[in-house]
Design an enzyme around this catalytic site. Structure first.
Site, PDB file in Angstrom:
ATOM      1  N   CYS A   1      13.195  61.516  20.658  1.00  0.00           N
ATOM      2  CA  CYS A   1      12.409  60.865  22.095  1.00  0.00           C
ATOM      3  C   CYS A   1      13.265  59.976  22.850  1.00  0.00           C
ATOM      4  O   CYS A   1      13.112  60.275  24.064  1.00  0.00           O
ATOM      5  CB  CYS A   1      11.323  60.170  21.367  1.00  0.00           C
ATOM      6  SG  CYS A   1       9.943  61.293  20.623  1.00  0.00           S
TER       7      CYS A   1
ATOM      8  N   ASP B   1       9.010  54.669  20.476  1.00  0.00           N
ATOM      9  CA  ASP B   1       8.333  55.036  19.068  1.00  0.00           C
ATOM     10  C   ASP B   1       8.824  54.258  18.250  1.00  0.00           C
ATOM     11  O   ASP B   1       9.126  54.559  17.013  1.00  0.00           O
ATOM     12  CB  ASP B   1       8.663  56.249  19.007  1.00  0.00           C
ATOM     13  CG  ASP B   1       8.192  57.138  19.941  1.00  0.00           C
ATOM     14  OD1 ASP B   1       7.447  56.957  20.852  1.00  0.00           O
ATOM     15  OD2 ASP B   1       8.213  58.523  19.667  1.00  0.00           O
TER      16      ASP B   1
ATOM     17  N   LYS C   1       1.716  59.675  23.629  1.00  0.00           N
ATOM     18  CA  LYS C   1       2.168  61.100  23.933  1.00  0.00           C
ATOM     19  C   LYS C   1       2.130  61.955  22.643  1.00  0.00           C
ATOM     20  O   LYS C   1       2.311  61.349  21.333  1.00  0.00           O
ATOM     21  CB  LYS C   1       3.819  60.923  24.433  1.00  0.00           C
ATOM     22  CG  LYS C   1       4.763  60.239  23.408  1.00  0.00           C
ATOM     23  CD  LYS C   1       6.069  60.344  23.901  1.00  0.00           C
ATOM     24  CE  LYS C   1       6.965  59.579  22.749  1.00  0.00           C
ATOM     25  NZ  LYS C   1       6.977  60.556  21.714  1.00  0.00           N
TER      26      LYS C   1
ATOM     27  N   HIS D   1      -1.928  68.256  14.002  1.00  0.00           N
ATOM     28  CA  HIS D   1      -1.333  68.697  15.201  1.00  0.00           C
ATOM     29  C   HIS D   1      -0.240  69.869  14.830  1.00  0.00           C
ATOM     30  O   HIS D   1       0.414  69.930  13.831  1.00  0.00           O
ATOM     31  CB  HIS D   1      -0.262  67.513  15.616  1.00  0.00           C
ATOM     32  CG  HIS D   1       0.379  67.489  16.988  1.00  0.00           C
ATOM     33  ND1 HIS D   1       1.712  68.097  17.002  1.00  0.00           N
ATOM     34  CD2 HIS D   1      -0.285  67.328  18.334  1.00  0.00           C
ATOM     35  CE1 HIS D   1       1.964  68.015  18.527  1.00  0.00           C
ATOM     36  NE2 HIS D   1       0.771  67.717  19.143  1.00  0.00           N
TER      37      HIS D   1
HETATM   38  C1  VGL Z   1       9.905  61.919  17.409  1.00  0.00           C
HETATM   39  C2  VGL Z   1      10.067  63.803  15.938  1.00  0.00           C
HETATM   40  C3  VGL Z   1       8.491  64.015  16.213  1.00  0.00           C
HETATM   41  C4  VGL Z   1      10.610  60.793  17.883  1.00  0.00           C
HETATM   42  C5  VGL Z   1       8.376  62.113  17.535  1.00  0.00           C
HETATM   43  O1  VGL Z   1       9.809  59.902  18.221  1.00  0.00           O
HETATM   44  O2  VGL Z   1      11.796  60.760  18.138  1.00  0.00           O
HETATM   45  N1  VGL Z   1      10.628  62.882  16.738  1.00  0.00           N
HETATM   46  N2  VGL Z   1       7.796  63.268  16.774  1.00  0.00           N
END
Ligand code: VGL
Ligand code: ZN
Length: 201
Positions: free
Chosen positions: A152, A9, A107, A53
């Site tokens: 994540c 991410d 994801k 979302h």
């Molecule tokens: C994430 C919060 C919401 C991450 C993703 O990548 O850690 N954190 N969506």
């Protein structure tokens, strides 16, 4: 038996100035790039939410980002709208070298389930498909870096470890959101699960 680097991410919305900017998040980019040059196999994850979302605070009347609510699968932290499919916030950081990436696992694209882990969505049962991909390719060792350390990265490392992969998290190439001490909690949980934590590789 093979080893892969998983870049988690590293997207604009998780970098300073982004919708869910992780403090100093862009500092991981040069380290991730350096690591990527050292690995034969590089995989990426990309948080990839549809507009509206269910993890977005904006979808829950009276709720603010970083509050926790109860969804069908359990507790869910609410976030600012972030990483919306097709927006620049969902793009990888411009300086992240993605040319070597052999696959991108997206994801969080199901409207009613959030997904922190690269392996399972937050209901802990819906698979992303990554386990099968890795097993079919005989990849059993994973090195993980990216954003955010306490969400994540942590959930991906814990799931991978539980699934029997050998997991190393390179902490200098991660940054945390750190809600109520979640960075320290993540470190403890990963250590307890047998995840190897190292500053540098
Ligand atoms: C994430 C919060 C919401 C991450 C993703 O990548 O850690 N954190 N969506
Ligand atoms: Zn998200």
């Amino acid at each position: 038996m093979a080893e892969a680097l998983l870049l988690i991410d590293i997207q604009n919305d998780f970098c300073p100035g982004g919708a869910l900017g992780v403090p100093d998040g862009d500092a991981v980019v040069p380290i991730a790039n350096r690591l990527a040059r050292q690995f034969e196999h590089v995989l990426l994850t990309q948080d990839w939410h549809p507009p509206g979302h269910s993890s977005f605070a904006s979808q829950h009347a009276g709720k603010s980002p970083f509050e926790t609510i109860s969804l069908s699968y359990g507790a869910q932290t609410l976030w600012p709208d972030h990483c919306v499919q097709g927006t620049s916030g969902a793009d990888f950081h411009l300086d992240l070298n993605v040319t070597k990436a052999e696959m991108i696992i997206r994801k969080g694209f199901r409207p009613t389930i959030d997904s922190y882990s690269a392996f399972f969505e937050n209901d802990h049962t819906t698979p992303t498909g990554l386990t099968g991909y890795l097993r079919e390719r005989d990849i059993s060792e994973l090195v993980m870096v990216g954003l955010a350390y306490d969400f994540c990265v942590q959930y991906s490392a814990l799931d991978a470890s539980r699934l029997g992969f050998t997991v190393t998290v390179v902490q200098s190439a991660c940054r945390a959101i750190n809600l109520d001490g979640s960075a320290a909690t993540a470190t403890e949980a990963m250590r307890a699960a047998g995840v190897r934590l190292t500053e540098t590789l």
